[in-house]
Scaffold this active site. Structure first.
Site, PDB file in Angstrom:
ATOM      1  N   THR A 185      -3.169   5.949 -65.476  1.00 16.82           N
ATOM      2  CA  THR A 185      -3.339   4.530 -65.196  1.00 16.82           C
ATOM      3  C   THR A 185      -4.809   4.258 -64.939  1.00 16.82           C
ATOM      4  OG1 THR A 185      -2.844   2.742 -63.680  1.00 16.82           O
ATOM      5  CG2 THR A 185      -2.690   4.944 -62.768  1.00 16.82           C
ATOM      6  N   LYS A 439     -11.471 -16.129 -52.996  1.00 16.84           N
ATOM      7  CA  LYS A 439     -11.491 -16.552 -51.587  1.00 16.84           C
ATOM      8  C   LYS A 439     -12.391 -17.771 -51.442  1.00 16.84           C
ATOM      9  CE  LYS A 439     -10.847 -11.839 -50.893  1.00 16.84           C
ATOM     10  NZ  LYS A 439     -11.553 -11.225 -52.020  1.00 16.84           N
ATOM     11  N   TRP A 444      -7.027 -18.493 -49.957  1.00 18.17           N
ATOM     12  CA  TRP A 444      -6.956 -17.791 -51.223  1.00 18.17           C
ATOM     13  C   TRP A 444      -6.488 -18.709 -52.345  1.00 18.17           C
ATOM     14  CZ3 TRP A 444      -4.532 -12.249 -50.489  1.00 18.17           C
ATOM     15  CH2 TRP A 444      -5.358 -11.503 -49.629  1.00 18.17           C
TER      16      TRP A 444
HETATM   17  P1  AMP Z   1      -0.037  -1.027 -65.625  1.00 22.69           P
HETATM   18  O1  AMP Z   1       0.103   0.136 -64.738  1.00 22.69           O
HETATM   19  O2  AMP Z   1      -1.133  -0.898 -66.619  1.00 22.69           O
HETATM   20  O3  AMP Z   1       1.260  -1.412 -66.233  1.00 22.69           O
HETATM   21  O4  AMP Z   1      -0.503  -2.245 -64.704  1.00 22.69           O
HETATM   22  C1  AMP Z   1       0.262  -2.675 -63.622  1.00 22.69           C
HETATM   23  C2  AMP Z   1      -0.253  -3.990 -63.107  1.00 22.69           C
HETATM   24  O5  AMP Z   1      -0.091  -5.008 -64.093  1.00 22.69           O
HETATM   25  C3  AMP Z   1       0.505  -4.517 -61.915  1.00 22.69           C
HETATM   26  O6  AMP Z   1       0.094  -3.910 -60.716  1.00 22.69           O
HETATM   27  C4  AMP Z   1       0.180  -6.001 -61.981  1.00 22.69           C
HETATM   28  O7  AMP Z   1      -1.087  -6.282 -61.424  1.00 22.69           O
HETATM   29  C5  AMP Z   1       0.120  -6.272 -63.468  1.00 22.69           C
HETATM   30  N1  AMP Z   1       1.391  -6.848 -63.938  1.00 22.69           N
HETATM   31  C6  AMP Z   1       2.414  -6.228 -64.537  1.00 22.69           C
HETATM   32  N2  AMP Z   1       3.397  -7.102 -64.856  1.00 22.69           N
HETATM   33  C7  AMP Z   1       2.989  -8.301 -64.419  1.00 22.69           C
HETATM   34  C8  AMP Z   1       3.560  -9.619 -64.421  1.00 22.69           C
HETATM   35  N3  AMP Z   1       4.741  -9.880 -64.971  1.00 22.69           N
HETATM   36  N4  AMP Z   1       2.843 -10.618 -63.865  1.00 22.69           N
HETATM   37  C9  AMP Z   1       1.624 -10.395 -63.305  1.00 22.69           C
HETATM   38  N5  AMP Z   1       1.040  -9.186 -63.284  1.00 22.69           N
HETATM   39  C10 AMP Z   1       1.704  -8.154 -63.826  1.00 22.69           C
END
Ligand code: AMP
Length: 546
Positions: A185, A439, A444
């Site tokens: 990640t 901010k 926020w």
């Molecule tokens: P990843 O590990 O690359 O899948 O990224 C995960 C991050 O993507 C999460 O912690 C969120 O910040 C963002 N994320 C995933 N799904 C959503 C969603 N439906 N709406 C907003 N942010 C999302």
């Protein structure tokens, strides 16, 4: 007293065994990287997965090795997954969209032994091969006729080594807690970190993924995972679909609107999943051509927030139910999905949309809470917001090689890095990534909500909001837009469109138009790059405040 039931290890090989036995003829259709469509079925995938295991062992791979793939969603990638995991090795899905530097770091950190690579990405690996310290060989996922000239060393032709085997192979004996998948990640700060899935966590997650209020997969379904297998397990679809005996359609390398439409239409897809960017391209194509999607029942949207207009368009104009999903690589990846609950039947369309724009409620096995900055749990009232923490058997307990140290608090909670509200019905809504929240005057502002509202303007293709330093308010929002094809919206158009749709004090202090918004390797807006690009930007309101 112990229970007296059988000890049946939750191994992912049981999924493909089951699919081959009970849904053997169910098809897996692929738009191949070479071009033509290819049709196979679960019986064949099962056989070829065992041949892959034999072939890998023959070239020197062993149980416990990390074996990487750099590949699109195809039948070959699917059988390679099961083959690698079934020989007791760990399938490391490399994301080909990563920068060369990150790719080298990740492959070396994971100690990848072999890389199975699609034709598309051979040049990507050639450019860094001399820096890959542990890789013993490459398997190019094509047949002899398409093998390229390459500078890679110890190269094998996938079809040749796989088809040389008999498939007479018994899966390795594994413990259900053994590792079987690895995905890095890049969401957090510092170096990318490896999330190491076990057979058990993947099987549990696949069971949950297929269940009715999650993705609701049945054997009669036809599933198109547009979300790549290299992005957080394709949201479990490469496990959940064979588990259910659903037909799989693999999109290969083409994810533009026209190509995705072609698959949805030709293959009569019932269920599909992707990030909003993909759906944006599809909707633009549909609007241009006037095409419809009569077979499509369910569109799962996640990875980034699904804009309200996108949900509304799919549901109203195309009759497909939208399920908004949230999760992260560390969560296998699904955390919450937005299926409706009993008692919501009488909601108006607008009220339903209010529910659907939220990221949804936790799936079984995911525990979830929001806290204030002191770690005190906040109420589920849809208003209070704070860091979102999760727990569960398919949530990471630590990163590979303990990178980043201890990632759980004293009670075992994992901080997602997201800021969220949870309402009375348990529906969670992401306000922002903790580091993206703006901010302003001690309060926020949610960049996600501003972006989603702005993108509802018909002349806007994509929108991003970042905080810009402000002498009076600390930070104020800057709205950055990409105009829709052939459109020329102005700052005033956008500001008057937002009026009444957001709190007045959230109104962006300026609107700028750019040709392109940068995205990271998983398709999310790269806020960091935008902040860098606009670091010297002076808001028109800044001088007035001084
Ligand atoms: P990843 O590990 O690359 O899948 O990224 C995960 C991050 O993507 C999460 O912690 C969120 O910040 C963002 N994320 C995933 N799904 C959503 C969603 N439906 N709406 C907003 N942010 C999302």
């Amino acid at each position: 007293m112990k229970g007296l039931m059988q000890d049946w290890p939750l191994s992912v090989t049981t999924i493909i065994d089951h699919a081959a036995r009970f849904h053997g003829e169910r098809e897996v259709v692929t738009r191949t990287v070479e071009g033509p469509f290819h049709t196979t079925n679960y019986k064949e995938i099962h056989l070829r997965a065992r041949k892959v295991a034999q072939a890998l062992e023959k070239i020197g791979a062993k149980q416990g090795d990390i074996i990487a793939t750099m590949a699109w969603n195809t039948h070959r990638h699917l059988e390679a997954w099961y083959g690698i995991m079934g020989m007791g090795a760990v399938c490391h899905t490399l994301n080909p969209r990563l920068f060369a530097e990150q790719l080298v770091y990740i492959a070396n950190h994971a100690e990848d032994q072999f890389i199975l690579v699609d034709l598309t990405f051979v040049p990507v690996l050639e450019a860094v091969a001399d820096q890959l310290k542990t890789v013993k060989g490459y398997i190019i996922m094509t047949d002899r006729a398409h093998m390229p000239e390459t500078t890679l060393k110890n190269v094998h032709c996938y079809e040749e080594i796989v088809e040389a085997e008999s498939g007479d192979y018994k899966w390795a004996t594994i413990d259900e807690n053994d590792a079987c998948g690895l995905c890095y990640t890049s969401g957090t700060t510092g170096n990318p970190k490896g999330v190491l899935y076990s057979h058990r966590s993947n099987v549990l997650h696949a069971l949950i993924g297929g269940s009715a209020d999650v993705m609701g997969l049945r054997s009669v379904d036809v599933v198109l995972p547009v979300v790549p297998m290299f992005h957080a397990n394709a949201w479990a679809l490469a496990f959940s679909a064979p588990m259910a005996g659903a037909k799989l359609v693999m999109p290969g390398s083409k994810m533009d609107g026209e190509s995705i439409y072609e698959l949805l239409d030709n293959e009569k897809i019932t269920t599909t999943a992707a990030v909003p960017t993909v759906w944006l391209m599809l909707l633009q194509h549909l609007q241009k051509t006037g095409a419809k999607l009569p077979a499509l029942n369910k569109v799962i949207i996640g990875g980034s927030a699904a804009p309200r207009t996108m949900i509304e368009t799919f549901e109203r104009e195309y009759g497909a139910e939208v399920i908004h999903a949230w999760g992260m690589t560390e969560m296998s990846p699904m955390g919450t999905l937005g299926a409706l609950k009993a008692g919501m039947e009488d909601l108006t369309t607008e009220q339903l949309l209010d529910v659907k724009v939220k990221q949804g409620r936790a799936v079984y096995t995911v525990e979830m809470k929001i806290t204030d900055d002191d770690g005190v749990e906040l109420p589920w009232d849809g208003k209070a917001f704070g860091p979102l923490l999760v727990k569960g058997p398919a949530v990471a307990g630590s990163y590979l090689k303990s990178e980043g140290g201890n990632i759980l608090d004293a009670d075992g909670w994992f901080d997602t890095g997201d800021v969220a509200t949870i309402d009375e019905n348990g529906y969670m809504q992401i306000t922002d990534r903790a580091k993206d929240v703006i901010k302003s005057g001690g309060e926020w502002i949610s960049s996600i909500e501003l972006e989603n509202t702005a993108v509802g303007h018909p002349d806007v293709a994509e929108a991003a909001v970042i905080g810009i330093v402000h002498p009076k308010w600390d930070e104020r929002p800057l709205l950055i837009c990409v105009a829709a094809e052939g459109k020329n919206p102005t700052k005033e158009d956008l500001l008057s469109y937002l009026e009444g749709k957001i709190a007045k004090w959230w109104t962006p202090d300026d609107v700028v138009f750019v040709d392109e918004i940068p995205h990271n390797a998983t398709g999310k807006i790269l806020k960091r790059a935008l902040r860098e690009q606009f670091k010297d930007y002076v808001l028109p309101t800044a001088s007035a405040a001084e």
